[in-house]
Enzyme design. Structure first.
Site, PDB file in Angstrom:
ATOM      1  N   THR A 120       0.824  -1.209   0.000  1.00  0.00           N
ATOM      2  CA  THR A 120       0.000   0.000   0.000  1.00  0.00           C
ATOM      3  C   THR A 120       0.862   1.265   0.000  1.00  0.00           C
ATOM      4  O   THR A 120       1.991   1.250   0.497  1.00  0.00           O
ATOM      5  CB  THR A 120      -0.906  -0.003   1.252  1.00  0.00           C
ATOM      6  OG1 THR A 120      -1.536   1.257   1.379  1.00  0.00           O
ATOM      7  CG2 THR A 120      -0.109  -0.256   2.527  1.00  0.00           C
ATOM      8  N   ASP A 121       0.280   2.342  -0.492  1.00  0.00           N
ATOM      9  CA  ASP A 121       0.975   3.640  -0.432  1.00  0.00           C
ATOM     10  C   ASP A 121       1.057   4.171   1.002  1.00  0.00           C
ATOM     11  O   ASP A 121       1.827   5.095   1.284  1.00  0.00           O
ATOM     12  CB  ASP A 121       0.295   4.673  -1.342  1.00  0.00           C
ATOM     13  CG  ASP A 121      -1.174   4.942  -1.011  1.00  0.00           C
ATOM     14  OD1 ASP A 121      -1.720   4.316  -0.084  1.00  0.00           O
ATOM     15  OD2 ASP A 121      -1.773   5.794  -1.712  1.00  0.00           O
ATOM     16  N   GLU A 122       0.272   3.578   1.917  1.00  0.00           N
ATOM     17  CA  GLU A 122       0.262   4.085   3.300  1.00  0.00           C
ATOM     18  C   GLU A 122       1.594   3.877   4.007  1.00  0.00           C
ATOM     19  O   GLU A 122       1.819   4.473   5.061  1.00  0.00           O
ATOM     20  CB  GLU A 122      -0.856   3.415   4.095  1.00  0.00           C
ATOM     21  CG  GLU A 122      -2.215   3.758   3.561  1.00  0.00           C
ATOM     22  CD  GLU A 122      -3.333   3.336   4.491  1.00  0.00           C
ATOM     23  OE1 GLU A 122      -3.074   3.064   5.676  1.00  0.00           O
ATOM     24  OE2 GLU A 122      -4.473   3.282   4.020  1.00  0.00           O
ATOM     25  N   TYR A 147      -1.828  -0.744  11.063  1.00  0.00           N
ATOM     26  CA  TYR A 147      -1.966  -1.389   9.743  1.00  0.00           C
ATOM     27  C   TYR A 147      -0.789  -1.043   8.847  1.00  0.00           C
ATOM     28  O   TYR A 147      -0.095  -1.926   8.321  1.00  0.00           O
ATOM     29  CB  TYR A 147      -3.284  -0.978   9.070  1.00  0.00           C
ATOM     30  CG  TYR A 147      -3.304  -1.249   7.580  1.00  0.00           C
ATOM     31  CD1 TYR A 147      -3.297  -2.547   7.098  1.00  0.00           C
ATOM     32  CD2 TYR A 147      -3.287  -0.197   6.657  1.00  0.00           C
ATOM     33  CE1 TYR A 147      -3.280  -2.806   5.732  1.00  0.00           C
ATOM     34  CE2 TYR A 147      -3.280  -0.445   5.297  1.00  0.00           C
ATOM     35  CZ  TYR A 147      -3.271  -1.758   4.831  1.00  0.00           C
ATOM     36  OH  TYR A 147      -3.243  -2.001   3.484  1.00  0.00           O
ATOM     37  N   LYS A 151       2.344  -3.330   7.231  1.00  0.00           N
ATOM     38  CA  LYS A 151       2.584  -3.453   5.786  1.00  0.00           C
ATOM     39  C   LYS A 151       4.012  -3.006   5.457  1.00  0.00           C
ATOM     40  O   LYS A 151       4.698  -3.639   4.648  1.00  0.00           O
ATOM     41  CB  LYS A 151       1.570  -2.626   4.984  1.00  0.00           C
ATOM     42  CG  LYS A 151       0.147  -3.136   5.032  1.00  0.00           C
ATOM     43  CD  LYS A 151      -0.039  -4.539   4.479  1.00  0.00           C
ATOM     44  CE  LYS A 151       0.198  -4.622   2.971  1.00  0.00           C
ATOM     45  NZ  LYS A 151      -0.146  -5.981   2.446  1.00  0.00           N
TER      46      LYS A 151
END
Ligand code: NAD
Ligand code: TDX
Length: 331
Positions: A120-122, A147, A151
């Site tokens: 993810t870009d997060e 989260y 990741k």
């Protein structure tokens, strides 16, 4: 080619399986999914005669080894994926996202199997509003939530396994997806199904937070481009220039569903709520020649609304429990 798709009963994984069956009839697909609250075997019903399904946990080393030894490729989607849940109870996120990824990496290392890691870009944290900057593969990792921290951890494990053990892996970091089969806990399907149920949509805080929306089918075509043509050890960012603030998205959903665009409520903000995500997908476009097909958000959203209208039997069983969980959080 025989591919093992982890998390294939989840939102993006199920769409990946559909995309693969549709576009690559020569590829044999096996799905490994634990069917957590987020997994739904019915998402695979339209392709069930073309796919082998195994219910199981990616943190189960023996099961993972037995499946990985028979395939040519692992595409790893399985995860605990919802930020709000990670703020409430981080442990399943550490277990699945970190330990589960570790078990997959050890299995592909033992059996010399090609691995693609979906992320993810997060992992990059967030950006300021109105800043021309976007995330690139050089942006430093700076995750905000349990989260995104898990990741980020899993991405770093992949990089280390490539460098230290020569694992044949690629990584992709994608922006926010929308489309069919997305769990009703997520922003867009939550609001669509609220409107269908006569409940007012819920906007966190001021709603100025920006997400970079991409249709799930464009995410999956990019994953295949990376598997086909990506360079081993590389990270590719996936995005389709789809920045929108949450307030605009809620108002658009209401408009497209024939409601008064201001008919929503502001609710408690998410703690640590990331302000803005934005992807520079230049490397993916220039190096691999990838282009998104869904370039008009309004059209993609209209099709997604139609899908939820026509598939109430798919989402109805999740809805009550999801809203009860949000009720406890005051959101
Ligand atoms: P999802 O929550 O809809 O699906 C996750 C799937 O993984 C479910 O089917 C669940 O049953 C399965 N799963 C969970 N724990 C498992 C375990 N221990 N063993 C086996 N299966 C397990 O998630 P999603 O939105 O489809 O996301 C898929 C992947 O894409 C995730 O890795 C996520 O981080 C990444 N991603 C998602 C988005 C997005 O906008 N949704 C954007 C970028 C990246
Ligand atoms: O009811 C809501 N109201 C609201 O305003 C919900 C559920 C969300 N929001 C806001 C929070 C976010 O700013 O909408 C935005 C999107 O929320 P989510 O759908 O929860 O997505 P996000 O937290 O941005 O993370 C998603 O994109 C990156 C996926 O859930 C992750 O798995 C992915 O990695």
């Amino acid at each position: 080619m025989h591919v093992l798709v982890t998390g294939g009963a989840g939102f993006i994984g199920a769409n990946f399986v559909h995309h693969t069956v549709r576009t690559r009839p020569d590829v044999q697909v096996t799905v490994l999914d634990a069917l957590t609250y987020a997994g739904n075997e019915r998402s695979l019903s339209p392709v069930e005669d073309k796919v082998t399904f195994t219910k199981g946990d990616i943190a189960d080393a023996d099961l993972v080894d037995a499946l990985v030894k028979d395939v040519d490729l692992v595409v790893h989607f399985a995860a605990e994926s919802h930020n709000d849940n990670s703020l409430h109870d981080p442990w399943p996120f550490v277990r699945t996202n970190v330990i589960g990824t570790y078990q997959l990496l050890e299995a592909v290392r033992r059996h010399g199997v090609r691995y693609h890691h979906v992320s993810t870009d997060e992992v990059y944290g967030d950006l300021e509003l109105g800043d021309p900057t976007r995330f690139t593969p050089q942006t430093p990792y700076n995750p905000s939530s349990p989260y995104s921290a898990t990741k980020a951890s899993s991405d770093l494990l992949v990089r280390a396994w490539v460098r230290s053990f020569g694992v044949q892996a690629t990584i992709s970091n994608c922006s926010n997806n929308y489309g069919p089969y997305q769990h009703v806990e997520k922003f867009i399907p939550r609001q669509i199904t609220n409107v269908l149920d006569g409940i007012r949509p819920k906007l966190y805080g001021t709603g100025e937070n920006v997400r970079d929306w991409i249709h799930v089918d464009d995410h999956n075509s990019a994953v295949w481009a990376i598997i086909d043509r990506g360079r081993i050890g590389e990270t590719y960012l996936i995005g389709a220039d789809g920045e929108q603030d949450n307030k605009t998205v809620i108002e658009l959903i209401l408009e497209l569903m024939g409601q008064e665009p201001k008919a929503y409520d502001h609710v408690n903000d998410r703690p640590g709520h990331d302000l803005r995500y934005a992807i520079d997908a230049g490397k993916l476009r220039t190096e691999l020649g990838w282009e998104p097909r869904y370039t008009t958000f309004r059209d993609g959203l209209t099709a997604t609304i139609d899908w939820y209208r026509s598939n109430e039997a798919w989402w109805r069983p999740q809805k009550g429990e999801t809203e009860a969980r949000y009720g406890v959080l005051g959101r």
